[in-house]
Scaffold this motif. Structure first.
Motif, PDB file in Angstrom:
ATOM      1  N   MET A   1       0.822  -1.187   0.000  1.00 15.35           N
ATOM      2  CA  MET A   1       0.000   0.000   0.000  1.00 15.35           C
ATOM      3  C   MET A   1       0.873   1.260   0.000  1.00 15.35           C
ATOM      4  O   MET A   1       0.569   2.208  -0.710  1.00 15.35           O
ATOM      5  CB  MET A   1      -0.924  -0.010   1.205  1.00 15.35           C
ATOM      6  CG  MET A   1      -1.809   1.195   1.297  1.00 15.35           C
ATOM      7  SD  MET A   1      -3.102   1.227   0.095  1.00 15.35           S
ATOM      8  CE  MET A   1      -4.452   0.708   1.055  1.00 15.35           C
ATOM      9  N   ILE A   2       1.946   1.228   0.772  1.00 13.42           N
ATOM     10  CA  ILE A   2       2.833   2.382   0.835  1.00 13.42           C
ATOM     11  C   ILE A   2       3.530   2.582  -0.514  1.00 13.42           C
ATOM     12  O   ILE A   2       3.710   3.710  -0.961  1.00 13.42           O
ATOM     13  CB  ILE A   2       3.878   2.217   1.961  1.00 13.42           C
ATOM     14  CG1 ILE A   2       3.203   1.978   3.303  1.00 13.42           C
ATOM     15  CG2 ILE A   2       4.792   3.417   2.035  1.00 13.42           C
ATOM     16  CD1 ILE A   2       2.361   3.117   3.781  1.00 13.42           C
ATOM     17  N   THR A   3       3.904   1.493  -1.159  1.00 12.52           N
ATOM     18  CA  THR A   3       4.549   1.599  -2.460  1.00 12.52           C
ATOM     19  C   THR A   3       3.608   2.225  -3.482  1.00 12.52           C
ATOM     20  O   THR A   3       4.025   3.066  -4.280  1.00 12.52           O
ATOM     21  CB  THR A   3       5.008   0.212  -2.943  1.00 12.52           C
ATOM     22  OG1 THR A   3       5.796  -0.398  -1.931  1.00 12.52           O
ATOM     23  CG2 THR A   3       5.812   0.316  -4.211  1.00 12.52           C
ATOM     24  N   LEU A   8       2.044   6.819  -6.816  1.00 11.77           N
ATOM     25  CA  LEU A   8       1.028   7.796  -7.199  1.00 11.77           C
ATOM     26  C   LEU A   8       1.476   9.216  -6.891  1.00 11.77           C
ATOM     27  O   LEU A   8       1.270  10.136  -7.695  1.00 11.77           O
ATOM     28  CB  LEU A   8      -0.288   7.503  -6.477  1.00 11.77           C
ATOM     29  CG  LEU A   8      -1.062   6.285  -6.960  1.00 11.77           C
ATOM     30  CD1 LEU A   8      -2.228   6.004  -6.023  1.00 11.77           C
ATOM     31  CD2 LEU A   8      -1.549   6.502  -8.367  1.00 11.77           C
ATOM     32  N   CYS A   9       2.102   9.396  -5.752  1.00 11.16           N
ATOM     33  CA  CYS A   9       2.571  10.723  -5.362  1.00 11.16           C
ATOM     34  C   CYS A   9       3.684  11.193  -6.304  1.00 11.16           C
ATOM     35  O   CYS A   9       3.685  12.349  -6.741  1.00 11.16           O
ATOM     36  CB  CYS A   9       3.043  10.682  -3.920  1.00 11.16           C
ATOM     37  SG  CYS A   9       3.195  12.282  -3.158  1.00 11.16           S
ATOM     38  N   PHE A  10       4.615  10.311  -6.627  1.00 10.73           N
ATOM     39  CA  PHE A  10       5.685  10.682  -7.549  1.00 10.73           C
ATOM     40  C   PHE A  10       5.131  11.010  -8.929  1.00 10.73           C
ATOM     41  O   PHE A  10       5.506  12.023  -9.529  1.00 10.73           O
ATOM     42  CB  PHE A  10       6.713   9.547  -7.664  1.00 10.73           C
ATOM     43  CG  PHE A  10       7.733   9.780  -8.743  1.00 10.73           C
ATOM     44  CD1 PHE A  10       8.776  10.658  -8.527  1.00 10.73           C
ATOM     45  CD2 PHE A  10       7.625   9.157  -9.970  1.00 10.73           C
ATOM     46  CE1 PHE A  10       9.711  10.898  -9.522  1.00 10.73           C
ATOM     47  CE2 PHE A  10       8.545   9.386 -10.969  1.00 10.73           C
ATOM     48  CZ  PHE A  10       9.595  10.262 -10.747  1.00 10.73           C
ATOM     49  N   THR A  11       4.234  10.181  -9.425  1.00  7.20           N
ATOM     50  CA  THR A  11       3.679  10.403 -10.761  1.00  7.20           C
ATOM     51  C   THR A  11       2.883  11.700 -10.814  1.00  7.20           C
ATOM     52  O   THR A  11       3.010  12.474 -11.765  1.00  7.20           O
ATOM     53  CB  THR A  11       2.797   9.215 -11.181  1.00  7.20           C
ATOM     54  OG1 THR A  11       3.547   8.009 -11.030  1.00  7.20           O
ATOM     55  CG2 THR A  11       2.337   9.354 -12.607  1.00  7.20           C
ATOM     56  N   LEU A  56      -5.757   7.594  -0.235  1.00  7.68           N
ATOM     57  CA  LEU A  56      -5.226   6.286   0.170  1.00  7.68           C
ATOM     58  C   LEU A  56      -4.437   6.384   1.473  1.00  7.68           C
ATOM     59  O   LEU A  56      -4.519   5.486   2.323  1.00  7.68           O
ATOM     60  CB  LEU A  56      -4.329   5.709  -0.923  1.00  7.68           C
ATOM     61  CG  LEU A  56      -4.992   5.009  -2.086  1.00  7.68           C
ATOM     62  CD1 LEU A  56      -3.947   4.559  -3.096  1.00  7.68           C
ATOM     63  CD2 LEU A  56      -5.803   3.823  -1.614  1.00  7.68           C
ATOM     64  N   THR A  57      -3.686   7.447   1.630  1.00  6.48           N
ATOM     65  CA  THR A  57      -2.923   7.638   2.861  1.00  6.48           C
ATOM     66  C   THR A  57      -3.854   7.842   4.047  1.00  6.48           C
ATOM     67  O   THR A  57      -3.622   7.291   5.126  1.00  6.48           O
ATOM     68  CB  THR A  57      -1.962   8.833   2.718  1.00  6.48           C
ATOM     69  OG1 THR A  57      -1.236   8.706   1.508  1.00  6.48           O
ATOM     70  CG2 THR A  57      -0.993   8.894   3.872  1.00  6.48           C
ATOM     71  N   PHE A 103       9.344  -1.911  -2.811  1.00  5.73           N
ATOM     72  CA  PHE A 103       8.326  -2.956  -2.778  1.00  5.73           C
ATOM     73  C   PHE A 103       8.816  -4.156  -1.975  1.00  5.73           C
ATOM     74  O   PHE A 103       8.083  -4.709  -1.136  1.00  5.73           O
ATOM     75  CB  PHE A 103       7.983  -3.366  -4.218  1.00  5.73           C
ATOM     76  CG  PHE A 103       6.868  -4.363  -4.313  1.00  5.73           C
ATOM     77  CD1 PHE A 103       5.562  -3.986  -4.092  1.00  5.73           C
ATOM     78  CD2 PHE A 103       7.128  -5.676  -4.637  1.00  5.73           C
ATOM     79  CE1 PHE A 103       4.521  -4.883  -4.190  1.00  5.73           C
ATOM     80  CE2 PHE A 103       6.113  -6.600  -4.738  1.00  5.73           C
ATOM     81  CZ  PHE A 103       4.796  -6.214  -4.510  1.00  5.73           C
ATOM     82  N   LEU A 104      10.059  -4.583  -2.187  1.00  3.29           N
ATOM     83  CA  LEU A 104      10.605  -5.723  -1.425  1.00  3.29           C
ATOM     84  C   LEU A 104      10.761  -5.397   0.053  1.00  3.29           C
ATOM     85  O   LEU A 104      10.488  -6.235   0.903  1.00  3.29           O
ATOM     86  CB  LEU A 104      11.944  -6.144  -2.035  1.00  3.29           C
ATOM     87  CG  LEU A 104      11.868  -6.820  -3.390  1.00  3.29           C
ATOM     88  CD1 LEU A 104      13.275  -7.053  -3.947  1.00  3.29           C
ATOM     89  CD2 LEU A 104      11.112  -8.137  -3.300  1.00  3.29           C
ATOM     90  N   ILE A 105      11.190  -4.187   0.363  1.00  5.09           N
ATOM     91  CA  ILE A 105      11.333  -3.801   1.763  1.00  5.09           C
ATOM     92  C   ILE A 105       9.968  -3.755   2.437  1.00  5.09           C
ATOM     93  O   ILE A 105       9.821  -4.194   3.586  1.00  5.09           O
ATOM     94  CB  ILE A 105      12.050  -2.439   1.866  1.00  5.09           C
ATOM     95  CG1 ILE A 105      13.518  -2.605   1.508  1.00  5.09           C
ATOM     96  CG2 ILE A 105      11.925  -1.865   3.270  1.00  5.09           C
ATOM     97  CD1 ILE A 105      14.280  -1.295   1.400  1.00  5.09           C
ATOM     98  N   GLU A 106       8.960  -3.242   1.738  1.00  6.08           N
ATOM     99  CA  GLU A 106       7.628  -3.172   2.336  1.00  6.08           C
ATOM    100  C   GLU A 106       7.082  -4.551   2.676  1.00  6.08           C
ATOM    101  O   GLU A 106       6.539  -4.753   3.755  1.00  6.08           O
ATOM    102  CB  GLU A 106       6.676  -2.459   1.365  1.00  6.08           C
ATOM    103  CG  GLU A 106       5.257  -2.368   1.900  1.00  6.08           C
ATOM    104  CD  GLU A 106       4.311  -1.689   0.949  1.00  6.08           C
ATOM    105  OE1 GLU A 106       3.127  -1.626   1.277  1.00  6.08           O
ATOM    106  OE2 GLU A 106       4.740  -1.216  -0.119  1.00  6.08           O
TER     107      GLU A 106
END
Length: 110
Positions: A1-3, A8-11, A56-57, A103-106
């Protein structure tokens, strides 16, 4: 979800950043040309993506901490884009490994 929130925020911010006419934005992601040609659509899409990331946040963290977390994420991403874009460091070769690492860390911490 955080990823997903980070992407989305970056885009959303990058779409708004790529439509600027004050400075020349180098073409690395090949979306910059489209943003320059259709700046109103790109700005509108950027705002919608930022609003969706904020919602989402808020859904994930709650009202108070969600808005605070979104503002921290947005400030961090905006600072990174403004610092790294003139150095030509935002490319697919840097974005894809970064997103995969996040993504892997999350999912490894869950």
């Amino acid at each position: 979800m955080i990823t997903a929130i980070l992407i989305l925020c970056f885009t959303g911010f990058y779409l708004g950043y790529a439509t600027t006419k004050r400075q020349k934005v180098p073409v690395h992601l090949h979306i910059e040309n489209w943003c320059q040609k259709k700046s109103k659509v790109a700005n509108s899409l950027g705002y919608v993506l930022l609003l969706f990331a904020c919602s989402l946040t808020i859904y994930h963290f709650g009202w108070g901490s969600g808005i605070f977390t979104f503002s921290v994420i947005l400030m961090t991403i905006a600072s990174l884009v403004i610092l790294l874009q003139p150095l030509h460091l935002i490319t697919f070769k840097t974005l894809i490994p970064t997103v995969l690492l996040i993504f892997l860390i999350e999912f490894s911490l869950l």
